[in-house]
Write a protein that holds these residues in place. Structure first.
Motif, PDB file in Angstrom:
ATOM      1  N   ILE A   1       0.841  -1.204   0.000  1.00  0.00           N
ATOM      2  CA  ILE A   1       0.000   0.000   0.000  1.00  0.00           C
ATOM      3  C   ILE A   1       0.870   1.245   0.000  1.00  0.00           C
ATOM      4  O   ILE A   1       0.610   2.204  -0.730  1.00  0.00           O
ATOM      5  CB  ILE A   1      -0.975  -0.019   1.192  1.00  0.00           C
ATOM      6  N   ARG A   2       1.938   1.220   0.783  1.00  0.00           N
ATOM      7  CA  ARG A   2       2.847   2.378   0.832  1.00  0.00           C
ATOM      8  C   ARG A   2       3.496   2.627  -0.532  1.00  0.00           C
ATOM      9  O   ARG A   2       3.639   3.770  -0.949  1.00  0.00           O
ATOM     10  CB  ARG A   2       3.912   2.175   1.903  1.00  0.00           C
ATOM     11  N   ALA A   3       3.883   1.566  -1.218  1.00  0.00           N
ATOM     12  CA  ALA A   3       4.511   1.731  -2.546  1.00  0.00           C
ATOM     13  C   ALA A   3       3.536   2.350  -3.543  1.00  0.00           C
ATOM     14  O   ALA A   3       3.905   3.243  -4.321  1.00  0.00           O
ATOM     15  CB  ALA A   3       5.017   0.382  -3.057  1.00  0.00           C
ATOM     16  N   VAL A   4       2.294   1.893  -3.529  1.00  0.00           N
ATOM     17  CA  VAL A   4       1.280   2.466  -4.431  1.00  0.00           C
ATOM     18  C   VAL A   4       1.041   3.933  -4.066  1.00  0.00           C
ATOM     19  O   VAL A   4       0.955   4.797  -4.945  1.00  0.00           O
ATOM     20  CB  VAL A   4      -0.030   1.654  -4.383  1.00  0.00           C
ATOM     21  N   ALA A   5       0.973   4.217  -2.785  1.00  0.00           N
ATOM     22  CA  ALA A   5       0.763   5.596  -2.326  1.00  0.00           C
ATOM     23  C   ALA A   5       1.900   6.501  -2.795  1.00  0.00           C
ATOM     24  O   ALA A   5       1.663   7.591  -3.330  1.00  0.00           O
ATOM     25  CB  ALA A   5       0.638   5.629  -0.804  1.00  0.00           C
ATOM     26  N   GLU A   6       3.130   6.055  -2.616  1.00  0.00           N
ATOM     27  CA  GLU A   6       4.286   6.850  -3.030  1.00  0.00           C
ATOM     28  C   GLU A   6       4.288   7.076  -4.541  1.00  0.00           C
ATOM     29  O   GLU A   6       4.628   8.163  -5.011  1.00  0.00           O
ATOM     30  CB  GLU A   6       5.581   6.176  -2.575  1.00  0.00           C
ATOM     31  N   ALA A   7       3.886   6.058  -5.304  1.00  0.00           N
ATOM     32  CA  ALA A   7       3.856   6.186  -6.767  1.00  0.00           C
ATOM     33  C   ALA A   7       2.880   7.264  -7.225  1.00  0.00           C
ATOM     34  O   ALA A   7       3.069   7.870  -8.283  1.00  0.00           O
ATOM     35  CB  ALA A   7       3.494   4.844  -7.403  1.00  0.00           C
ATOM     36  N   HIS A   8       1.850   7.520  -6.431  1.00  0.00           N
ATOM     37  CA  HIS A   8       0.833   8.513  -6.802  1.00  0.00           C
ATOM     38  C   HIS A   8       0.938   9.807  -5.994  1.00  0.00           C
ATOM     39  O   HIS A   8       0.130  10.713  -6.193  1.00  0.00           O
ATOM     40  CB  HIS A   8      -0.568   7.917  -6.625  1.00  0.00           C
ATOM     41  N   GLY A   9       1.896   9.879  -5.090  1.00  0.00           N
ATOM     42  CA  GLY A   9       2.004  11.064  -4.236  1.00  0.00           C
ATOM     43  C   GLY A   9       0.816  11.202  -3.304  1.00  0.00           C
ATOM     44  O   GLY A   9       0.363  12.312  -3.018  1.00  0.00           O
ATOM     45  N   LYS A  10       0.311  10.074  -2.818  1.00  0.00           N
ATOM     46  CA  LYS A  10      -0.861  10.052  -1.942  1.00  0.00           C
ATOM     47  C   LYS A  10      -0.520   9.328  -0.647  1.00  0.00           C
ATOM     48  O   LYS A  10       0.548   8.737  -0.507  1.00  0.00           O
ATOM     49  CB  LYS A  10      -2.038   9.339  -2.637  1.00  0.00           C
ATOM     50  N   THR A  11      -1.437   9.350   0.288  1.00  0.00           N
ATOM     51  CA  THR A  11      -1.255   8.630   1.542  1.00  0.00           C
ATOM     52  C   THR A  11      -1.812   7.214   1.396  1.00  0.00           C
ATOM     53  O   THR A  11      -2.638   6.949   0.507  1.00  0.00           O
ATOM     54  CB  THR A  11      -1.990   9.333   2.699  1.00  0.00           C
ATOM     55  N   PRO A  12      -1.393   6.305   2.273  1.00  0.00           N
ATOM     56  CA  PRO A  12      -1.994   4.966   2.243  1.00  0.00           C
ATOM     57  C   PRO A  12      -3.521   5.006   2.387  1.00  0.00           C
ATOM     58  O   PRO A  12      -4.228   4.252   1.721  1.00  0.00           O
ATOM     59  CB  PRO A  12      -1.335   4.251   3.421  1.00  0.00           C
ATOM     60  N   ALA A  13      -4.024   5.893   3.241  1.00  0.00           N
ATOM     61  CA  ALA A  13      -5.480   5.997   3.416  1.00  0.00           C
ATOM     62  C   ALA A  13      -6.149   6.395   2.102  1.00  0.00           C
ATOM     63  O   ALA A  13      -7.191   5.837   1.733  1.00  0.00           O
ATOM     64  CB  ALA A  13      -5.810   7.006   4.514  1.00  0.00           C
ATOM     65  N   GLN A  14      -5.580   7.352   1.387  1.00  0.00           N
ATOM     66  CA  GLN A  14      -6.163   7.774   0.113  1.00  0.00           C
ATOM     67  C   GLN A  14      -6.155   6.633  -0.903  1.00  0.00           C
ATOM     68  O   GLN A  14      -7.111   6.463  -1.658  1.00  0.00           O
ATOM     69  CB  GLN A  14      -5.412   8.985  -0.441  1.00  0.00           C
ATOM     70  N   VAL A  15      -5.092   5.854  -0.921  1.00  0.00           N
ATOM     71  CA  VAL A  15      -5.018   4.721  -1.845  1.00  0.00           C
ATOM     72  C   VAL A  15      -6.111   3.705  -1.520  1.00  0.00           C
ATOM     73  O   VAL A  15      -6.800   3.206  -2.423  1.00  0.00           O
ATOM     74  CB  VAL A  15      -3.617   4.066  -1.805  1.00  0.00           C
ATOM     75  N   MET A  16      -6.304   3.405  -0.237  1.00  0.00           N
ATOM     76  CA  MET A  16      -7.334   2.428   0.125  1.00  0.00           C
ATOM     77  C   MET A  16      -8.732   2.951  -0.192  1.00  0.00           C
ATOM     78  O   MET A  16      -9.578   2.192  -0.680  1.00  0.00           O
ATOM     79  CB  MET A  16      -7.202   2.052   1.599  1.00  0.00           C
TER      80      MET A  16
END
Length: 193
Positions: free
Chosen positions: A110-125
């Motif tokens: 989740i952290r890797a996806v968040a970093e790839a989009h410049g978002k937080t883990p919560a936003q990704v979920m």
């Protein structure tokens, strides 16, 4: 919307009676919709066999570590919207719920996806839920986090990212078991209005 909070399988006849009361409120136009919470496929089947109105939604524990695909399928078959309580996995890290819990917020995928989009883990979920057609109700009293929870519509998760998040499912419930019997939940008397 009014919803029943638990199926209460040890007293399901009373669950049906309560749902019938919701149906009456719905038929009388006193509420716009009715639903259920934490109903598993077998609870839903039993309810639908004994009542008339299909619930508009089923509010269930649903986050990347617990996706409940059987519940989602059963709900979809009946046109019932899934609404995720604990959509960002808060139930995985609430204090006092067991030391063995691992916070989904710290998950490396989740952290890797968040970093790839410049978002937080919560936003990704939350985006994961929205992009897959689910309704999510995150809890926060922090104004910054509330604003962050709405900031989901300037990025899209790829099919690969969605699959990687889906792959985190442990099949392990963190909240209360809907098939569990807990009479203490029903000891409170609510006077008639």
């Amino acid at each position: 919307m009014l919803i029943l909070h638990q199926p209460a399988p040890d007293r399901f006849d009373r669950t049906v009676q309560a749902y019938e009361a919701l149906e009456t409120l719905y038929a009388d136009g006193r509420v716009r919709s009715i639903g259920v919470s934490n109903f598993m496929p077998h609870h839903l089947r039993s309810l639908l066999e004994q009542t008339e109105v299909v619930p508009a939604l089923n509010q269930i524990e649903l986050h990347p570590y617990f996706t409940q695909p059987d519940v989602q399928r059963a709900d979809a078959e009946h046109g019932i919207l899934d609404q995720a309580w604990s959509p960002i996995g808060g139930i995985t890290f609430y204090p006092g719920w067991g030391d063995e819990r691992v916070s989904v917020m710290d998950d490396p995928t989740i952290r890797a996806v968040a970093e790839a989009h410049g978002k937080t883990p919560a936003q990704v979920m939350l985006r994961w839920h929205v992009q897959q057609g689910r309704n999510a109700i995150p809890k926060s009293t922090n104004p910054g986090r509330i604003a962050e929870n709405f900031d989901l519509f300037d990025f899209v998760l790829s099919d690969e990212e969605l699959a990687s998040l889906d792959g985190l499912d442990t099949g392990r419930r963190n909240g209360p078991d809907p098939d569990g019997a807990d009479a203490s939940r029903f000891e409170r008397v609510i006077p008639e209005a």
